[in-house]
Design an enzyme around this catalytic site. Structure first.
Site, PDB file in Angstrom:
ATOM      1  N   CYS A 155      -9.599   0.228  -1.852  1.00  0.00           N
ATOM      2  CA  CYS A 155      -8.403   1.063  -1.673  1.00  0.00           C
ATOM      3  C   CYS A 155      -7.555   1.196  -2.934  1.00  0.00           C
ATOM      4  CB  CYS A 155      -7.559   0.531  -0.521  1.00  0.00           C
ATOM      5  SG  CYS A 155      -8.468   0.495   1.035  1.00  0.00           S
ATOM      6  N   CYS A 173      -3.030  -3.546  -1.267  1.00  0.00           N
ATOM      7  CA  CYS A 173      -4.124  -4.483  -0.995  1.00  0.00           C
ATOM      8  C   CYS A 173      -5.433  -3.705  -1.063  1.00  0.00           C
ATOM      9  CB  CYS A 173      -3.957  -5.109   0.386  1.00  0.00           C
ATOM     10  SG  CYS A 173      -3.936  -3.870   1.721  1.00  0.00           S
TER      11      CYS A 173
END
Length: 448
Positions: A112, A432
């Site tokens: 991500c 994250c």
């Protein structure tokens, strides 16, 4: 007159803080950032390919800036779920967008934070004096992910390709069993732990005592703020995209403010029957692409461009992928603040990636915990949680959507736009990522 006085006061306040420029280090600036509308997978983009979306973002960037294609020294793109036909999607998208075939392009992947990695790669190329202008971005296309044959079926098909006689081919065909035809579906799961990210988010929320109601309230906040930003025209990074055979798409389609009563009706999505993570308080599978133009300040000004922001210090962190999978922001934030010589109170704008409402709230609780800082991070004291009145004020991944590799550029561009609108000087991006990794970057407003 009052408006003018307020503006002057805001600017004076911003300028009273120190700049983060470093002697002997090139100033790297964000000149512009754009993205396609982020759409729920399986909707309007369903018949496209990833490079189509990436090309649209690149063309949107060129159109908005008027930047000469031949002046781009390098292109870096991020992607997570690769389309096998365009494994270096950066190159294919660049050629499709009309960039010179002499402009090198490569693709990075870091879950991500893939487009964050693309942007910091650009920063490195410029800081090292290798380039003056780099385009970075990211694309994700969840409407058509690669679905593989089983391992046994793949081996049989490869052997068939090499078989030289009819007998050998018939023998191999005769060895195929019904079980061989079972496909391998991709999953948002950790290879090292075999746990899905949603299951991990549920465990994290439980570990930090984050209730279902808190998660639903935060998700509702995200959608409500995103709808407000959309209605007020604040999501100006979006460039319209004409989908072949369909209408022009000009806005995100996953922003749907609901009610607490409606959200409470949903069943747990991962840990059943007692989990707290649901479809309503999780980010959804999204198609989309983003692109940013990053330059040395010197070159940008010489070419007549007014930068949006300075890209300052950044860090990458890694933790245990089992129990700390989604705690990247908690570990990255104090590190990047220390590198910059700033405190949490110095930050005017926060943009954190919202993978799950439970993940965000667990991070905020961890950042507010001296015990966690001392026992898990080896720090003397907590860094503190960002105040919510500075946090993701135009919505976040829960509402706007989360095309895995495109979100990073959205976060950085949003910080630049919010700093300008709100009169702040410093912004902080944090996210994250799968693998127990994380990222944070400090962004400084460009003097108005």
């Amino acid at each position: 007159i009052l408006s003018l006085i307020t503006t002057c006061l805001v600017l004076l306040t911003a300028k009273s803080k120190k700049t983060l420029a470093k002697p002997g280090v090139k100033n790297v600036v964000l000149v512009e950032g754009v993205r396609t509308p982020f759409l729920q997978s399986g909707t309007t983009y369903a018949d496209l390919m990833p490079h189509d979306l990436a090309r649209a973002a690149l063309q949107g960037l060129l159109h908005r800036t008027g930047f000469p294609k031949e002046a781009v020294d390098y292109i870096v793109y991020g992607t997570v779920i690769q389309e096998v036909k365009t494994s270096n999607v950066a190159r294919e998208a660049a050629l499709g967008a009309g960039f010179s075939d002499r402009t090198p392009a490569h693709t990075v992947t870091m879950a991500c934070i893939s487009s964050n990695q693309a942007m910091t790669t650009a920063v490195g190329l410029i800081a090292a004096g290798q380039c003056d202008a780099v385009v970075a971005g990211g694309v994700e296309f969840m409407s058509d992910v690669p679905i593989r044959h089983s391992r046994k079926m793949r081996k049989t098909m490869l052997s068939l390709n090499k078989a030289k006689t009819l007998g050998a081919r018939l023998s191999l065909l005769g060895s195929i069993r019904l079980a061989h035809l079972s496909p391998e579906l991709p999953a948002v799961a950790e290879f090292s732990t075999a746990e899905t990210m949603g299951h991990s988010a549920d465990r994290l929320a439980a570990a930090f005592g984050v209730s279902r109601q808190e998660q639903d309230e935060f998700a509702l906040r995200s959608h409500t703020l995103a709808k407000k930003a959309q209605d007020e025209g604040l999501l100006s990074d979006i460039v319209g995209f004409k989908v072949p055979g369909k209408d022009i798409v000009s806005k995100d389609n996953g922003i749907r403010p609901s009610t607490m009563e409606q959200m409470a009706k949903l069943k747990p999505a991962f840990v059943k029957p007692h989990g707290t993570v649901t479809a309503a308080n999780s980010s959804y599978l999204t198609d989309g692409a983003s692109a940013v133009l990053i330059m040395s300040e010197e070159k940008a000004l010489a070419m007549g461009y007014k930068p949006k922001a300075y890209l300052r210090d950044f860090v990458y962190v890694s933790q245990d992928p089992k129990d700390q999978l989604l705690l990247g922001p908690t570990y990255a934030t104090p590190k990047v603040l220390e590198r910059s010589g700033l405190t949490l109170a110095d930050i005017d704008v926060f943009e954190f990636h919202e993978a799950f409402a439970g993940q965000i709230l667990a991070n905020l609780k961890a950042m507010e915990s001296d015990w966690f800082a001392q026992n898990c991070m080896g720090r003397k004291a907590k860094v503190g949680a960002p105040p919510l009145d500075k946090f993701n004020m135009w919505g976040g991944s829960l509402s706007l959507g989360h095309p895995f590799a495109a979100t990073g550029c959205r976060l950085v561009t949003t910080v630049a736009h919010r700093l300008k609108k709100e009169g702040g000087q410093y912004g902080l991006v944090a996210a994250c990522a799968a693998g127990g990794q994380g990222h944070a970057m400090v962004i400084e407003a460009y003097p108005q």
